[in-house]
Design a protein around this motif. Structure first.
Motif, PDB file in Angstrom:
ATOM      1  N   MET A 164       0.858  -1.202  -0.026  1.00 55.77           N
ATOM      2  CA  MET A 164      -0.188  -0.027   0.030  1.00 55.77           C
ATOM      3  C   MET A 164       0.914   1.197  -0.079  1.00 55.77           C
ATOM      4  O   MET A 164       1.658   1.274   0.714  1.00 55.77           O
ATOM      5  CB  MET A 164      -0.903  -0.006   1.234  1.00 55.77           C
ATOM      6  CG  MET A 164      -2.085   0.946   1.223  1.00 55.77           C
ATOM      7  SD  MET A 164      -3.060   1.059   2.693  1.00 55.77           S
ATOM      8  CE  MET A 164      -2.217   2.354   3.621  1.00 55.77           C
ATOM      9  N   LYS A 199      -1.144   7.767   0.039  1.00 55.95           N
ATOM     10  CA  LYS A 199      -2.600   7.621  -0.195  1.00 55.95           C
ATOM     11  C   LYS A 199      -3.678   7.786   1.086  1.00 55.95           C
ATOM     12  O   LYS A 199      -4.617   8.367   0.916  1.00 55.95           O
ATOM     13  CB  LYS A 199      -3.185   6.463  -0.726  1.00 55.95           C
ATOM     14  CG  LYS A 199      -2.519   6.108  -2.191  1.00 55.95           C
ATOM     15  CD  LYS A 199      -3.074   4.855  -2.522  1.00 55.95           C
ATOM     16  CE  LYS A 199      -2.358   4.291  -3.933  1.00 55.95           C
ATOM     17  NZ  LYS A 199      -2.803   3.077  -4.414  1.00 55.95           N
ATOM     18  N   GLU A 258      -5.673  10.657   2.385  1.00 58.12           N
ATOM     19  CA  GLU A 258      -6.803  11.071   1.266  1.00 58.12           C
ATOM     20  C   GLU A 258      -7.961  10.130   1.191  1.00 58.12           C
ATOM     21  O   GLU A 258      -8.845  10.438   0.392  1.00 58.12           O
ATOM     22  CB  GLU A 258      -6.336  11.353   0.029  1.00 58.12           C
ATOM     23  CG  GLU A 258      -5.647  12.945  -0.101  1.00 58.12           C
ATOM     24  CD  GLU A 258      -5.686  13.178  -1.404  1.00 58.12           C
ATOM     25  OE1 GLU A 258      -6.701  13.482  -1.852  1.00 58.12           O
ATOM     26  OE2 GLU A 258      -4.520  13.400  -2.265  1.00 58.12           O
ATOM     27  N   ILE A 259      -7.826   8.857   1.386  1.00 61.68           N
ATOM     28  CA  ILE A 259      -8.788   7.873   0.924  1.00 61.68           C
ATOM     29  C   ILE A 259      -9.686   7.409   2.120  1.00 61.68           C
ATOM     30  O   ILE A 259      -9.372   6.648   3.059  1.00 61.68           O
ATOM     31  CB  ILE A 259      -8.240   6.609   0.395  1.00 61.68           C
ATOM     32  CG1 ILE A 259      -7.260   6.928  -0.630  1.00 61.68           C
ATOM     33  CG2 ILE A 259      -9.300   5.674   0.125  1.00 61.68           C
ATOM     34  CD1 ILE A 259      -6.553   5.726  -1.376  1.00 61.68           C
ATOM     35  N   GLY A 260     -10.980   8.068   2.293  1.00 58.62           N
ATOM     36  CA  GLY A 260     -12.090   7.365   3.127  1.00 58.62           C
ATOM     37  C   GLY A 260     -11.780   7.658   4.575  1.00 58.62           C
ATOM     38  O   GLY A 260     -10.982   8.157   5.136  1.00 58.62           O
ATOM     39  N   PHE A 261     -12.893   7.150   5.103  1.00 56.65           N
ATOM     40  CA  PHE A 261     -13.073   7.382   6.563  1.00 56.65           C
ATOM     41  C   PHE A 261     -13.120   5.874   7.091  1.00 56.65           C
ATOM     42  O   PHE A 261     -13.671   5.132   6.353  1.00 56.65           O
ATOM     43  CB  PHE A 261     -14.179   8.123   7.190  1.00 56.65           C
ATOM     44  CG  PHE A 261     -14.958   9.020   6.397  1.00 56.65           C
ATOM     45  CD1 PHE A 261     -14.555   9.710   5.360  1.00 56.65           C
ATOM     46  CD2 PHE A 261     -16.363   9.114   6.870  1.00 56.65           C
ATOM     47  CE1 PHE A 261     -15.426  10.697   4.810  1.00 56.65           C
ATOM     48  CE2 PHE A 261     -17.327  10.251   6.366  1.00 56.65           C
ATOM     49  CZ  PHE A 261     -16.790  10.969   5.129  1.00 56.65           C
ATOM     50  N   GLU A 287     -13.075   2.221  -0.816  1.00 60.65           N
ATOM     51  CA  GLU A 287     -11.986   3.005  -0.099  1.00 60.65           C
ATOM     52  C   GLU A 287     -11.131   1.805   0.317  1.00 60.65           C
ATOM     53  O   GLU A 287      -9.703   2.052   0.460  1.00 60.65           O
ATOM     54  CB  GLU A 287     -12.519   3.949   0.875  1.00 60.65           C
ATOM     55  CG  GLU A 287     -13.374   5.038   0.276  1.00 60.65           C
ATOM     56  CD  GLU A 287     -14.009   5.733   1.108  1.00 60.65           C
ATOM     57  OE1 GLU A 287     -14.464   6.755   0.837  1.00 60.65           O
ATOM     58  OE2 GLU A 287     -14.371   5.414   2.295  1.00 60.65           O
ATOM     59  N   ARG A 318      -7.464   1.265  -0.695  1.00 62.06           N
ATOM     60  CA  ARG A 318      -6.201   1.282   0.223  1.00 62.06           C
ATOM     61  C   ARG A 318      -5.409  -0.175   0.329  1.00 62.06           C
ATOM     62  O   ARG A 318      -4.088  -0.163   0.568  1.00 62.06           O
ATOM     63  CB  ARG A 318      -6.754   1.729   1.664  1.00 62.06           C
ATOM     64  CG  ARG A 318      -7.060   3.175   1.877  1.00 62.06           C
ATOM     65  CD  ARG A 318      -7.285   3.526   3.003  1.00 62.06           C
ATOM     66  NE  ARG A 318      -8.510   2.985   3.602  1.00 62.06           N
ATOM     67  CZ  ARG A 318      -9.282   3.157   4.620  1.00 62.06           C
ATOM     68  NH1 ARG A 318      -8.917   4.057   5.534  1.00 62.06           N
ATOM     69  NH2 ARG A 318     -10.372   2.590   4.821  1.00 62.06           N
ATOM     70  N   ARG A 330     -12.777  11.389  -5.684  1.00 66.72           N
ATOM     71  CA  ARG A 330     -11.698  11.395  -4.940  1.00 66.72           C
ATOM     72  C   ARG A 330     -10.913  10.116  -5.142  1.00 66.72           C
ATOM     73  O   ARG A 330      -9.705   9.894  -5.457  1.00 66.72           O
ATOM     74  CB  ARG A 330     -11.414  11.798  -3.519  1.00 66.72           C
ATOM     75  CG  ARG A 330     -10.549  12.253  -2.946  1.00 66.72           C
ATOM     76  CD  ARG A 330     -10.378  12.498  -1.436  1.00 66.72           C
ATOM     77  NE  ARG A 330     -11.624  13.417  -1.192  1.00 66.72           N
ATOM     78  CZ  ARG A 330     -12.109  13.261   0.081  1.00 66.72           C
ATOM     79  NH1 ARG A 330     -12.005  12.368   0.903  1.00 66.72           N
ATOM     80  NH2 ARG A 330     -13.090  14.356   0.005  1.00 66.72           N
ATOM     81  N   PHE A 342      -6.858   7.273  -7.631  1.00 62.93           N
ATOM     82  CA  PHE A 342      -6.069   6.046  -7.177  1.00 62.93           C
ATOM     83  C   PHE A 342      -6.171   4.969  -7.793  1.00 62.93           C
ATOM     84  O   PHE A 342      -5.549   3.834  -7.875  1.00 62.93           O
ATOM     85  CB  PHE A 342      -6.049   6.216  -5.600  1.00 62.93           C
ATOM     86  CG  PHE A 342      -5.972   7.462  -4.679  1.00 62.93           C
ATOM     87  CD1 PHE A 342      -4.493   7.767  -4.777  1.00 62.93           C
ATOM     88  CD2 PHE A 342      -6.805   7.941  -4.095  1.00 62.93           C
ATOM     89  CE1 PHE A 342      -4.128   9.048  -3.957  1.00 62.93           C
ATOM     90  CE2 PHE A 342      -6.529   9.000  -3.631  1.00 62.93           C
ATOM     91  CZ  PHE A 342      -5.370   9.517  -3.319  1.00 62.93           C
TER      92      PHE A 342
END
Lengths: 382, 382
Positions: free
Chosen positions: A1, A5, A8-11, B88, B92, B115, B119
């Motif tokens: 990974m 990134k 910036e990616i997701g919660f 997401e 990741r 967003r 990626f």
């Protein structure tokens, strides 16, 4: 990974503290904190009035935060849970008096259980004499004492030894075992909680109480200690409490009240069980309005459990949740009142397995996210 | 929490690499790695032979490790999933070509989706013209392109616009929108996957194919690009692949084969769907043998989903799983062959929501734990 990134990616959870309810990413498991607190206070008052101990069942919520709140504000003397891994997670979360209201029979699990008793008061059920020696040996090995309850099958036909003589005989074996303390009797009738007819529910619990009384008598005749008679859930807690025989009740769902308990309560005089309110909801959004008369929402089988029936739509007349697939819920919308992105609150059919699907409870008051409580023991089934 | 306690209390998952199967703490979700690898290879060969792309559905397993294996060894051109949070988590985890085979309509979710396209290559479905502008604006805002599939309702009565003219009209709107690429048609019939009668299943997919053909014709008449016609699951993948119309199939369960797909396959000529084997099991232990004729195991509703029926006991004749409660499974054991702590493998009724209950897959070969694969997107429903 690529770690660059990550931010910036997701919660990782569907909400943040301070967020307005409209911003929560759905589906999410939300708690109406006002209703929840009233439910907790109501059961505290009941148990105090009746003079029975309240051992809150944490299998419902699996949350250390909620369990600690029940201890601090809800009159709970301790908690119960069902699995060793659940106890491990909750004790790591700060709980110090845990009954595993279930049998633990695997040698490695018994060792884990005894180790836990270094950090908390641990009670566990037995229904088989062959396990007593293993529990005793593990307690000796770890230098701890374990409280043991003899579980009787009082009608649910699941675990539990036969009431009366066989239970007392098992009590005698426990009583004689090193580092084990015979605490009393576990008598929980899961099926009775969900009998919709209140008269039939009462008849079933009368039968349970008679079996427990017979078992207590045999304990007494054998000179066995029986300081605790424990059991009862949200559907029948008042009946066991009024028996004069139970010293402790184990309700769990009272804090949330699910759709099935609403059906149980609907047949009671006052239209609910003990005045408890719906406090747990799946917040869902309409994600498709493909045709007149129907809509699709984003809450399906991975969001709520349908083992005890479908959820109902709360506080929104004319819309019905009629079918669940993995990721979707089909809604009947005969008057076409729903539009894309409309939000609905669903009361799940069965709260316990529903909570176990989520990583956190989103606690809401006055339209704002106030608490995020992890489902501490989510997935801890082993 | 007293952090000094932590190392001594409990494990976070039920197994460790190198452990013998007998030591795994139950219940646990185990994969027979040999059977799993054969299933993956079998679908690779099928898709290559048929000349259709395989877009493996990750909603089944929600595991980045398994998805990466399907890409590396299983002939997959990409994956699909159902929710933005799932995408997401999987992106990741290293995936770079993800179709969200579902509608995304919430403004905040649309922003998260766009967003993600920084990626990975992102495709998504639409069934409502009002969403197209929001998708386009988000793509412009983030400086990305999104691939868009027009989803048609081909019989499942869930999401999807009507086939034919309305679908082509939606395609035209997408085609005209900035930073959106009209990729083609999503036509998935979930219900058809589970029709037990193979003749009826074929009739249903024939109907689907006719609707897709009509829609493709309308796309062509309107001068719209349609490079991808995608859909199909494990129950019908061969029918869509043979249609000459689908360019891509989206099976997920083929890697595991659950009890319901076994029932679907049982009616096929060769007793299984496409030769796929059961590779996913709930490992459970007998935890109570309270009476003659029955036993209780430790796998209940929090361990496997019963929405598509109860699990069956694998490779052990004469024992039947007859009822699930939250934490227990009731077993019929008419010949009393079971003893306390005996272990059984259950084939879950429905693999997708079952995987979503667990934190990890315990991969087993030759009786030893070889892999521990996190269920990367577990609980990611939002």
């Amino acid at each position: 990974m690529d770690s660059a990134k990550t931010p910036e990616i997701g919660f990782d959870i569907p909400a943040a503290i301070g967020m307005r309810v409209e911003e929560i990413q759905t589906p999410a498991l939300i708690i109406d904190l006002d209703a929840f607190e009233r439910n907790v206070a109501r059961m505290k008052q009941f148990s105090e009035t009746m003079g029975v101990s309240l051992r809150a069942h944490a299998k419902t919520h699996k949350s250390a935060d909620i369990a600690l709140y029940q201890m601090a504000e809800g009159g709970a003397v301790g908690i119960c849970c069902q699995k060793v891994s659940e106890a491990e997670a909750l004790i790591r979360g700060g709980l110090t008096d845990v009954l595993i209201a279930n049998e633990v029979t695997d040698p490695k699990k018994i060792d884990r259980l005894a180790r836990l008793a270094k950090f908390a008061r641990i009670s566990v059920c037995v229904d088989d004499a062959s396990v007593v020696a293993a529990l005793s040996a593990a307690a000796v090995r770890h230098g701890v004492r374990l409280d043991i309850l003899v579980e009787i099958d009082c009608g649910a036909r699941r675990c539990g030894t036969a009431p009366g003589v066989p239970a007392a005989e098992l009590g005698r074996i426990v009583s004689a075992a090193e580092n084990l303390e015979l605490a009393g009797i576990q008598a929980y009738h899961g099926g009775a909680q969900h009998i919709y007819d209140p008269a039939k529910r009462r008849v079933e619990i009368d039968r349970v109480v008679a079996l427990v009384r017979d078992t207590v008598d045999h304990f007494e005749q054998a000179g066995l200690q029986c300081r605790s008679v424990t059991g009862a859930g949200t559907g029948t807690y008042n009946l066991e409490a009024m028996s004069g025989l139970y010293t402790e009740i184990q309700p769990g769902s009272y804090i949330f009240m699910d759709a099935d308990y609403a059906r149980v309560g609907a047949t009671d005089g006052n239209g609910t069980i003990g005045g408890f309110e719906h406090a747990l909801f799946v917040l869902t959004s309409v994600m498709s309005k493909p045709a007149s008369g129907r809509a699709v929402c984003d809450a399906g089988l991975k969001t709520h459990s349908i083992d005890s029936g479908l959820p109902f739509v709360f506080d929104r007349d004319g819309v019905t949740y009629v079918d669940a697939s993995d990721e979707h819920g089909n809604l009947d919308d005969p008057d076409d009142v729903l539009a894309l992105n409309d939000r609905l609150r669903l009361v799940p059919g069965h709260c316990d397995p529903t909570c176990n699907l989520h990583d956190c409870f989103v606690g809401v008051r006055d339209g704002v996210v106030e608490t995020l409580w992890p489902v501490t023991a989510r997935g801890k089934v082993y």
